[in-house]
Design a protein around this motif. Structure first.
Motif, mmCIF file in Angstrom:
data_model
loop_
_atom_site.group_PDB
_atom_site.id
_atom_site.type_symbol
_atom_site.label_atom_id
_atom_site.label_comp_id
_atom_site.label_asym_id
_atom_site.label_seq_id
_atom_site.Cartn_x
_atom_site.Cartn_y
_atom_site.Cartn_z
ATOM 1 N N GLU A 456 0.834 -1.212 0.000
ATOM 2 C CA GLU A 456 0.000 0.000 0.000
ATOM 3 C C GLU A 456 0.867 1.259 0.000
ATOM 4 O OE1 GLU A 456 -3.433 0.268 2.624
ATOM 5 O OE2 GLU A 456 -3.185 -1.876 3.035
ATOM 6 N N VAL A 457 1.924 1.243 0.802
ATOM 7 C CA VAL A 457 2.829 2.385 0.860
ATOM 8 C C VAL A 457 3.515 2.588 -0.488
ATOM 9 C CG1 VAL A 457 4.937 3.291 1.931
ATOM 10 C CG2 VAL A 457 3.190 2.178 3.349
ATOM 11 N N LEU A 458 3.985 1.504 -1.078
ATOM 12 C CA LEU A 458 4.693 1.596 -2.358
ATOM 13 C C LEU A 458 3.780 2.121 -3.466
ATOM 14 C CD1 LEU A 458 6.693 -1.756 -2.224
ATOM 15 C CD2 LEU A 458 7.638 0.547 -1.980
ATOM 16 N N ILE A 459 2.535 1.676 -3.487
ATOM 17 C CA ILE A 459 1.596 2.155 -4.500
ATOM 18 C C ILE A 459 1.373 3.655 -4.341
ATOM 19 C CG2 ILE A 459 -0.832 2.087 -5.211
ATOM 20 C CD1 ILE A 459 -0.732 -0.967 -4.694
ATOM 21 N N GLY A 460 1.164 4.115 -3.111
ATOM 22 C CA GLY A 460 0.956 5.546 -2.880
ATOM 23 C C GLY A 460 2.147 6.374 -3.319
ATOM 24 N N ILE A 461 3.357 5.900 -3.012
ATOM 25 C CA ILE A 461 4.573 6.625 -3.384
ATOM 26 C C ILE A 461 4.745 6.643 -4.901
ATOM 27 C CG2 ILE A 461 7.094 6.459 -3.331
ATOM 28 C CD1 ILE A 461 6.835 5.639 -0.367
ATOM 29 N N SER A 462 4.543 5.512 -5.555
ATOM 30 C CA SER A 462 4.709 5.460 -7.009
ATOM 31 C C SER A 462 3.669 6.320 -7.715
ATOM 32 C CB SER A 462 4.630 4.014 -7.487
ATOM 33 O OG SER A 462 5.769 3.289 -7.058
ATOM 34 N N ARG A 463 2.459 6.369 -7.187
ATOM 35 C CA ARG A 463 1.449 7.267 -7.754
ATOM 36 C C ARG A 463 1.914 8.718 -7.672
ATOM 37 N NH1 ARG A 463 -4.024 4.425 -5.184
ATOM 38 N NH2 ARG A 463 -4.642 3.334 -7.105
ATOM 39 N N PHE A 464 2.541 9.062 -6.575
ATOM 40 C CA PHE A 464 3.054 10.437 -6.450
ATOM 41 C C PHE A 464 4.088 10.719 -7.536
ATOM 42 C CE2 PHE A 464 6.412 13.272 -5.035
ATOM 43 C CZ PHE A 464 5.682 14.428 -4.764
ATOM 44 N N TRP A 465 5.049 9.820 -7.691
ATOM 45 C CA TRP A 465 6.098 10.061 -8.681
ATOM 46 C C TRP A 465 5.504 10.184 -10.087
ATOM 47 C CZ3 TRP A 465 9.963 11.954 -6.506
ATOM 48 C CH2 TRP A 465 10.614 11.384 -5.397
ATOM 49 N N SER A 466 4.533 9.349 -10.394
ATOM 50 C CA SER A 466 3.972 9.367 -11.755
ATOM 51 C C SER A 466 3.240 10.671 -12.044
ATOM 52 C CB SER A 466 3.033 8.176 -11.963
ATOM 53 O OG SER A 466 1.851 8.295 -11.201
ATOM 54 N N GLN A 467 2.750 11.334 -10.984
ATOM 55 C CA GLN A 467 2.084 12.623 -11.162
ATOM 56 C C GLN A 467 3.047 13.799 -11.040
ATOM 57 O OE1 GLN A 467 -1.557 13.012 -8.772
ATOM 58 N NE2 GLN A 467 -1.739 10.774 -8.755
ATOM 59 N N ARG A 468 4.178 13.585 -10.393
ATOM 60 C CA ARG A 468 5.122 14.691 -10.155
ATOM 61 C C ARG A 468 5.973 14.997 -11.379
ATOM 62 N NH1 ARG A 468 8.048 18.403 -9.506
ATOM 63 N NH2 ARG A 468 8.665 19.421 -7.543
ATOM 64 N N VAL A 469 6.175 14.012 -12.255
ATOM 65 C CA VAL A 469 6.953 14.247 -13.479
ATOM 66 C C VAL A 469 6.064 14.884 -14.543
ATOM 67 C CG1 VAL A 469 8.463 12.289 -12.995
ATOM 68 C CG2 VAL A 469 6.454 11.966 -14.456
ATOM 69 N N MET A 507 9.132 3.130 -8.861
ATOM 70 C CA MET A 507 8.085 2.587 -9.737
ATOM 71 C C MET A 507 8.438 1.180 -10.210
ATOM 72 S SD MET A 507 6.732 5.980 -11.813
ATOM 73 C CE MET A 507 8.290 6.841 -11.966
ATOM 74 N N LYS A 508 9.717 0.936 -10.493
ATOM 75 C CA LYS A 508 10.132 -0.408 -10.886
ATOM 76 C C LYS A 508 9.967 -1.394 -9.723
ATOM 77 C CE LYS A 508 13.576 1.014 -14.342
ATOM 78 N NZ LYS A 508 15.029 1.116 -14.638
ATOM 79 N N TYR A 509 10.388 -0.988 -8.534
ATOM 80 C CA TYR A 509 10.296 -1.901 -7.397
ATOM 81 C C TYR A 509 8.847 -2.169 -7.015
ATOM 82 C CZ TYR A 509 10.795 -3.913 -2.755
ATOM 83 O OH TYR A 509 10.698 -4.748 -1.665
ATOM 84 N N THR A 510 8.005 -1.146 -7.105
ATOM 85 C CA THR A 510 6.593 -1.357 -6.801
ATOM 86 C C THR A 510 5.985 -2.355 -7.783
ATOM 87 O OG1 THR A 510 6.432 0.907 -5.973
ATOM 88 C CG2 THR A 510 4.369 -0.219 -6.445
ATOM 89 N N THR A 511 6.371 -2.260 -9.034
ATOM 90 C CA THR A 511 5.910 -3.218 -10.043
ATOM 91 C C THR A 511 6.326 -4.637 -9.670
ATOM 92 O OG1 THR A 511 6.025 -1.513 -11.755
ATOM 93 C CG2 THR A 511 5.994 -3.802 -12.482
ATOM 94 N N GLU A 512 7.572 -4.802 -9.238
ATOM 95 C CA GLU A 512 8.051 -6.116 -8.808
ATOM 96 C C GLU A 512 7.296 -6.602 -7.573
ATOM 97 O OE1 GLU A 512 12.205 -5.712 -8.131
ATOM 98 O OE2 GLU A 512 12.660 -5.118 -10.197
ATOM 99 N N ALA A 513 7.052 -5.686 -6.636
ATOM 100 C CA ALA A 513 6.353 -6.061 -5.401
ATOM 101 C C ALA A 513 4.924 -6.487 -5.695
ATOM 102 C CB ALA A 513 6.371 -4.886 -4.421
ATOM 103 N N ILE A 514 4.274 -5.815 -6.643
ATOM 104 C CA ILE A 514 2.916 -6.192 -7.034
ATOM 105 C C ILE A 514 2.904 -7.619 -7.581
ATOM 106 C CG2 ILE A 514 1.155 -5.744 -8.801
ATOM 107 C CD1 ILE A 514 1.758 -2.719 -8.330
#
Length: 770
Positions: A456-469, A507-514
């Motif tokens: 859950e934490v990783l998804i929230g963080i990766s969502r932030f990065w995808s919107q911040r760029v 984002m890569k690690y979150t993908t692996e964790a999923i």
């Protein structure tokens, strides 16, 4: 540097009292036990410069922020770590005259912080204005075993007279913070009692209503034999005490033992604080000073078994590492998932808040390897429980759909840092939190943590990065604009290499964790998707698009990663060519001048290379190190350890040793002239990293442990202990051999210099040093 402390393997020693060093010593000689802490203020009256500091874990004050309040999304408050009621006080009078080391003469002054057993000792002779001499000994500790107890034994011996000596032990709730605005005070008195031989006080913080209870019970002694003295019971506004007076002969020791109980509303209901304080104080008093100390020192013995680093042949290096480990243990024990590792711990007020990214980037590597796995797990759960607040923080800045931005500084998950360039821009902290999850799992194989909390934490963080760029039409790449990297001497820059690198890694690690959670527990994955409204196909595709097309600044001429866009536009004068009288530059230069300079406060690009080292070959690491280190002023406590580790990696052993000494003795020798404000607790874990990851070459890749030890020429031998996959082993490095000692009931496999070795249970495996 300011070197006035004696080198010793197990003790910090100050000989001779110099008032100009006193506030620094108050920090350096501080005591704590994870629940509470105390600066090394004197028990007796002291009218010279001092920073009174008594702290209770988890108690803070939301001070209205005074900078940037007009900006949307700006924090509503700055969290102050509060100076709590003073429990150590014992006024001493010699024939009616107060003992005060600021006004009287002293001889044979000696202050000792015993790190092996965790106590503070002072011994000195005081010469009063009328020529009377007294020998004084004061010993105190904050119990690691009975964590609501502090204890003091204070003795006075007349040396050239007989006369009246009085002790007035007290509790004082009328305290201030040095960093208060307009002399504001933060506590209200709730309850106060004083009886013969005991006293209690309960205070409550303004605004949030935290309550703290302090109780004391006392005994008096002549020549070590308890004597009953009827005290004068004293009360003032928010102050309670007892006054014990005795006619004492020349050469006769008069002593008092003060046992203090400390409780708070973090652990008891508000209405029960007084009762709980009395109970705790009485339990400590019934045990007595000696029994309390025995249990306390045994706790320290156990801590040192698992976390000590032994260095032979270099006392300064040995003292430094133990000093840092000692203060880490005093600050955080891992028993309460609501607590964290404050940047000053229990040693000062500066910085406010309890949690920075320092915990994940520096402290977790220490706790992963030296403590049971639940200690690190609790640090990670702390962040999970603040995920909703991290999502709120992001929403305030305009992010949506469950994007999470963890705060730069926090007490409860809300952002409470009041400098805009940090609050809004130093977003790389998200990367450290995500990497800590990876770091924990690769050391423990606790993949269950991903299902329960981490994903859950990783998804929230990766969502932030995808919107911040955003997409750059000019560069035909994704870019990240308006950030501050770890190097805070650069603000509002574009494409900080480290931040961009950590964003793509997350984002890569979150993908692996999923994929891992989906494979291991499809039901848990579906529940997480429902809870977070995660659209796997769409979001994963977006993350891959970004990571495949992220822009990373690079200088082809020198073949080096650029810290950020435009870094080479600066005037490049190396640190060695700076006037030493202008160092540290943050105390002599304007902020404008610093921002326009090429100087780096702390590892930035090199931080990313350290964290993701397996992605880079040795030559790449070396080129970047040799470019950036000469431009780094190391005015952040977090900087030298990273440079020490990388210098060891590329074979620059002398540079690694130089940086190790700087990080290990940063506060003891006061490199940055700021020890008086408190110690750099979170960076102290970097000292451990410098030895274990630097000289020891410890790495973990794909669930496997690697060691590539080297040894500085100044050392004869060094040894450290590691917990890995719940196995306990010790590594001993000398000039000619490496010994791996198993303290585990299971066989342990690891790689030493790339060669697989197997340590059988409770056996020693030797290999030749390279």
């Amino acid at each position: 540097m300011r070197e006035y402390l004696i080198h010793d393997e197990w003790n910090i020693i100050e000989e001779g009292f110099q008032p100009e060093n006193h506030k620094s010593s108050e920090s350096i000689f501080s005591l704590g036990n994870g629940k509470m802490g105390q600066r090394a203020n004197f028990e007796e009256t002291y009218t010279g410069p001092t920073l009174q500091g008594s702290y209770v874990a988890g108690i803070y004050y939301p001070d209205k922020t005074r900078v940037g309040w007009w900006k949307n999304g700006y924090p509503e408050y700055f969290a102050k770590v509060l100076n709590s009621p003073n429990w150590i006080g014992i006024d001493v009078q010699i024939d009616g005259h107060f003992l005060d080391l600021y006004t009287c003469k002293t001889e044979n002054f000696r202050r000792v912080l015993n790190m092996q057993e965790g106590f503070l000792l002072r011994e000195f002779t005081a010469i009063m204005d009328d020529g009377k001499k007294v020998a004084v000994t004061a010993k105190r500790f904050v119990s690691m075993a009975d964590t609501e107890i502090g204890a003091i034994r204070y003795s006075v011996t007349p040396l050239n007279f007989e006369g009246k000596i009085s002790f007035t032990p007290y509790l004082d709730g009328d305290v201030e913070n040095e960093d208060s605005n307009y002399d504001e005070k933060f506590w209200n008195l709730i309850d106060m009692e004083a009886h013969s031989g005991e006293a209690y006080i309960v205070t409550e913080t303004k605004k949030l209503g935290f309550r703290a209870g302090f109780g004391m019970m006392t005994k008096t002694f002549i020549q070590g034999v308890e004597v009953k003295i009827q005290p004068e019971i004293m009360k003032k506004e928010a102050w309670v005490g007892n006054r014990f007076e005795k006619e004492v002969k020349e050469g006769e020791e008069f002593s008092i033992e003060k046992i203090v109980g400390v409780t708070s509303s973090l652990n008891y209901s508000k209405n029960d604080i007084l009762v709980a304080t009395k109970k705790s104080t009485k339990a400590g008093f019934d045990k007595g000073f000696d029994q309390l100390f025995s249990s306390h020192s045994n706790e320290w013995k156990q801590k040192w078994v698992h976390s000590d680093i032994k260095i032979e042949g270099d006392i300064a290096a040995q003292q430094g590492i133990r000093f840092n480990i000692f203060h880490l243990h005093q600050t955080y024990t891992g028993e309460d998932e609501r607590l964290n590792v404050g940047p000053k711990g229990f040693t000062g007020e500066k910085y406010g808040g309890s949690t920075y990214w320092d915990t994940e980037a520096y402290c977790i590597p220490f706790f992963i390897s030296t403590a049971p796995s639940n200690v690190t797990r609790n640090l990670l759960i702390y962040r999970y429980k603040q995920l909703d607040k991290a999502i709120e923080n992001a929403e305030k800045l305009g992010f949506k759909d469950g994007a999470a931005l963890y705060p730069m500084v926090t007490m409860n998950g809300e952002e409470c840092h009041n400098e805009w360039e940090i609050t809004f821009e130093e977003i790389h902290r998200n990367g450290a939190i995500a990497f800590a999850i990876h770091n924990y799992i690769r050391h423990t194989n606790d993949f269950k943590y991903l299902e329960e909390y981490g994903l859950e934490v990783l998804i929230g963080i990766s969502r932030f990065w995808s919107q911040r760029v955003n997409w750059s039409g000019e560069k035909k790449k994704y870019v990240m604009l308006g950030v501050t990297g770890p190097n805070e001497y650069e603000n509002n820059i574009n494409n900080n290499w480290y931040t961009n690198k950590m964003a793509t890694w997350c984002m890569k690690y979150t993908t692996e964790a999923i994929a891992k959670v989906k494979q291991n527990n499809a039901d848990a994955f579906n529940q997480i998707c429902n809870k977070t409204n995660f659209k796997a196909e769409v979001e994963l595709a977006k993350w891959k698009e970004i990571t495949d097309q992220m822009y990373f600044p690079f200088n082809e001429e020198i073949n080096v990663f650029m810290q950020q866009d435009g870094y080479m536009d600066k005037e490049h004068i190396l640190v060695k060519d700076l006037d030493p009288k202008q160092r540290p530059i943050n105390q002599y230069w304007s902020w404008d001048r610093i921002l326009r300079s090429c100087y780096i406060k702390q590892a930035d690009t090199l931080q990313g290379i350290y964290v993701l080292e397996e992605e880079f070959d040795l030559e790449t690491i070396k080129r970047n190190f040799e470019f950036y280190e000469p431009r780094t002023v190391h005015e952040s406590s977090l900087s030298p350890c990273v440079h020490s580790i990388l210098a060891a990696k590329i074979g620059l052993t002398d540079k690694a040793y130089e940086m190790y000494l700087r990080t290990s003795r940063l506060d003891i020798d006061d490199y940055n002239h700021e020890a008086h404000e408190g110690l750099h607790i979170t960076s102290m874990a970097g000292t451990w990293m410098s030895v274990v990851e630097g000289f020891g070459g410890k790495r973990v890749y794909d669930g496997k442990l690697y060691l590539n030890p080297i040894i500085p020429k100044q050392w004869k031998k060094y040894a450290f202990r590691l917990t890995f996959m719940n196995n306990d082993l010790e590594v001993i490095v000398s000039k000619d051999k490496i010994e791996v000692v198993s303290h585990s009931d299971n066989p342990i496999e690891l790689y030493v210099y790339g060669k697989l070795i197997k340590a059988e249970p409770h056996q020693i495996v030797e290999t030749e040093a390279h």
